[in-house]
Design an enzyme around this catalytic site. Structure first.
Site, PDB file in Angstrom:
ATOM      1  N   ASP A 159       0.851  -1.189   0.000  1.00 53.66           N
ATOM      2  CA  ASP A 159       0.000   0.000   0.000  1.00 53.66           C
ATOM      3  C   ASP A 159       0.895   1.250   0.000  1.00 53.66           C
ATOM      4  O   ASP A 159       2.090   1.171   0.312  1.00 53.66           O
ATOM      5  CB  ASP A 159      -0.886  -0.028   1.253  1.00 53.66           C
ATOM      6  CG  ASP A 159      -1.647   1.254   1.472  1.00 53.66           C
ATOM      7  OD1 ASP A 159      -2.337   1.710   0.544  1.00 53.66           O
ATOM      8  OD2 ASP A 159      -1.531   1.818   2.583  1.00 53.66           O
TER       9      ASP A 159
ATOM     10  N   ASP B 135      -0.190   5.241   0.963  1.00 52.36           N
ATOM     11  CA  ASP B 135      -0.385   6.191   2.059  1.00 52.36           C
ATOM     12  C   ASP B 135      -0.466   5.480   3.400  1.00 52.36           C
ATOM     13  O   ASP B 135      -1.236   4.535   3.575  1.00 52.36           O
ATOM     14  CB  ASP B 135      -1.661   7.012   1.817  1.00 52.36           C
ATOM     15  CG  ASP B 135      -1.526   7.944   0.627  1.00 52.36           C
ATOM     16  OD1 ASP B 135      -0.864   8.987   0.776  1.00 52.36           O
ATOM     17  OD2 ASP B 135      -2.044   7.616  -0.447  1.00 52.36           O
TER      18      ASP B 135
ATOM     19  N   GLY C 137      -5.092   3.304  -3.340  1.00 52.49           N
ATOM     20  CA  GLY C 137      -6.367   3.931  -3.670  1.00 52.49           C
ATOM     21  C   GLY C 137      -6.177   5.136  -4.570  1.00 52.49           C
ATOM     22  O   GLY C 137      -7.139   5.650  -5.143  1.00 52.49           O
TER      23      GLY C 137
ATOM     24  N   LYS D  14      -8.232  -4.396  -4.164  1.00 55.28           N
ATOM     25  CA  LYS D  14      -6.798  -4.678  -4.180  1.00 55.28           C
ATOM     26  C   LYS D  14      -6.511  -6.178  -4.141  1.00 55.28           C
ATOM     27  O   LYS D  14      -5.648  -6.682  -4.866  1.00 55.28           O
ATOM     28  CB  LYS D  14      -6.116  -3.994  -2.988  1.00 55.28           C
ATOM     29  CG  LYS D  14      -6.082  -2.478  -3.048  1.00 55.28           C
ATOM     30  CD  LYS D  14      -5.312  -1.929  -1.849  1.00 55.28           C
ATOM     31  CE  LYS D  14      -5.272  -0.416  -1.818  1.00 55.28           C
ATOM     32  NZ  LYS D  14      -4.456   0.090  -0.694  1.00 55.28           N
TER      33      LYS D  14
ATOM     34  N   SER E 190      -4.757   0.098   6.299  1.00 57.08           N
ATOM     35  CA  SER E 190      -6.129   0.590   6.388  1.00 57.08           C
ATOM     36  C   SER E 190      -7.134  -0.418   5.860  1.00 57.08           C
ATOM     37  O   SER E 190      -6.774  -1.514   5.396  1.00 57.08           O
ATOM     38  CB  SER E 190      -6.251   1.911   5.619  1.00 57.08           C
ATOM     39  OG  SER E 190      -7.423   2.605   5.998  1.00 57.08           O
TER      40      SER E 190
ATOM     41  N   ASN F 265      -9.006  -0.387   3.232  1.00 57.79           N
ATOM     42  CA  ASN F 265      -9.003  -0.748   1.808  1.00 57.79           C
ATOM     43  C   ASN F 265      -7.887  -1.740   1.483  1.00 57.79           C
ATOM     44  O   ASN F 265      -7.717  -2.121   0.325  1.00 57.79           O
ATOM     45  CB  ASN F 265      -8.930   0.497   0.912  1.00 57.79           C
ATOM     46  CG  ASN F 265      -7.637   1.274   1.064  1.00 57.79           C
ATOM     47  OD1 ASN F 265      -6.812   0.998   1.938  1.00 57.79           O
ATOM     48  ND2 ASN F 265      -7.463   2.266   0.218  1.00 57.79           N
TER      49      ASN F 265
END
Length: 287
Positions: free
Chosen positions: A8, A10, A43, A213, A237, A239
């Protein structure tokens, strides 16, 4: 033995300055030199994802918009999974009725219909993600999205929808009203064919149910002939949950929500403490 690492951005690969930390960049390149495939799963849209990667001189495939698009290391678009138009209309109406601000991620870029709310939404995202920057710095960072072309202002979303070639990839909604956000989230779950997730406590990310994802990572691993037991994912997170559900080895960041940590096999250091580098090197040392 790990053969593929999905990371990921962020709160994970990026430090609090929203850049790839030096140690994280070094560790990614070390993994690639060992023959381990690395893919970024974010994202963000493609343009906003590539910028910090290029600054860190990282070349790799990118799963963007939560899995709605996939591009190889040469930035060639290999797949697109849009929201169905009927779903998009229902989502828009629901958010507008609740007076919830949202942005559109499309095949033509990311768009906002309200400059001030767009700036405030980014500031709120940084704050909720644990940033300790002062308000003026956060405001400047938020405005930079417009200045760099990462997001564009449009008079009305209808202008986009009226164009036949516009494809909606993701709807990103923001609200500081937790109760209102939870109510909308519950109603969204009644809409078929969509996936509902979040990258921060005050937002909702909405994509096609196939644009997740985890599904994208599975497809990439299959393409490479890699078993999911040989896949490591790193995230912080909600997501990222779809990746955690399918990967053989799950790493949560030290700054992740406790619910994410509970899904992990290993909790590394925080994003501003080179947690990704620690997780990667830990795996490389086990090879």
């Amino acid at each position: 033995m790990v053969k593929l690492i999905a990371i990921d951005m962020d709160g994970t690969l990026l430090g609090d300055a929203h850049e790839v930390t030096k140690e994280n960049a070094k560790a990614v390149k070390e993994a690639q030199q060992f023959g381990v495939e690395v893919v970024v799963a974010t994202g963000r849209d493609e343009r906003e994802a590539r910028y910090p990667l290029k600054q860190a001189q990282i070349t790799c495939p990118v799963i963007s918009v939560n899995g709605a698009q996939f591009r190889d290391e040469n930035e060639t678009l290999l797949s697109t999974i849009p929201l169905l138009k009927e779903n998009s209309k229902e989502i828009f109406d629901m958010l507008l009725t609740q007076d919830i601000y949202f942005e559109l991620y499309t095949n033509r870029g990311t768009f906002s219909d309200n400059y001030e709310k767009a700036i405030q939404a980014v500031i709120d995202f940084f704050v909720s993600s644990g940033s300790d920057e002062d308000f003026k710095t956060l405001q400047a960072m938020a405005k930079e999205r417009f200045e760099m072309g990462s997001i564009s202002l449009v008079g009305s979303y209808d202008e986009l929808l009226d164009q036949e070639d516009t494809i909606i990839l993701k709807v990103l909604a923001f609200s500081k009203d937790e109760q209102k956000l939870n109510e909308v989230r519950e109603k969204l779950h009644e809409i078929p064919n969509i996936a509902v997730s979040a990258s921060a406590p005050d937002n909702i990310e909405i994509t096609n149910i196939q644009a997740q994802k985890g599904i994208a990572v599975q497809a990439y691993a299959k393409q490479l002939g890699i078993s999911m037991n040989e896949v490591m994912v790193i995230g912080d997170s909600f997501n990222d949950v779809s990746m955690f559900k399918v990967a053989g080895y799950k790493v949560a960041m030290g700054n992740a929500e406790q619910a994410i940590k509970d899904l992990a096999d290993f909790v590394t250091k925080q994003n501003d403490e080179d947690g990704v580098a620690l997780a990667i090197r830990r795996q490389l040392n086990d090879k």
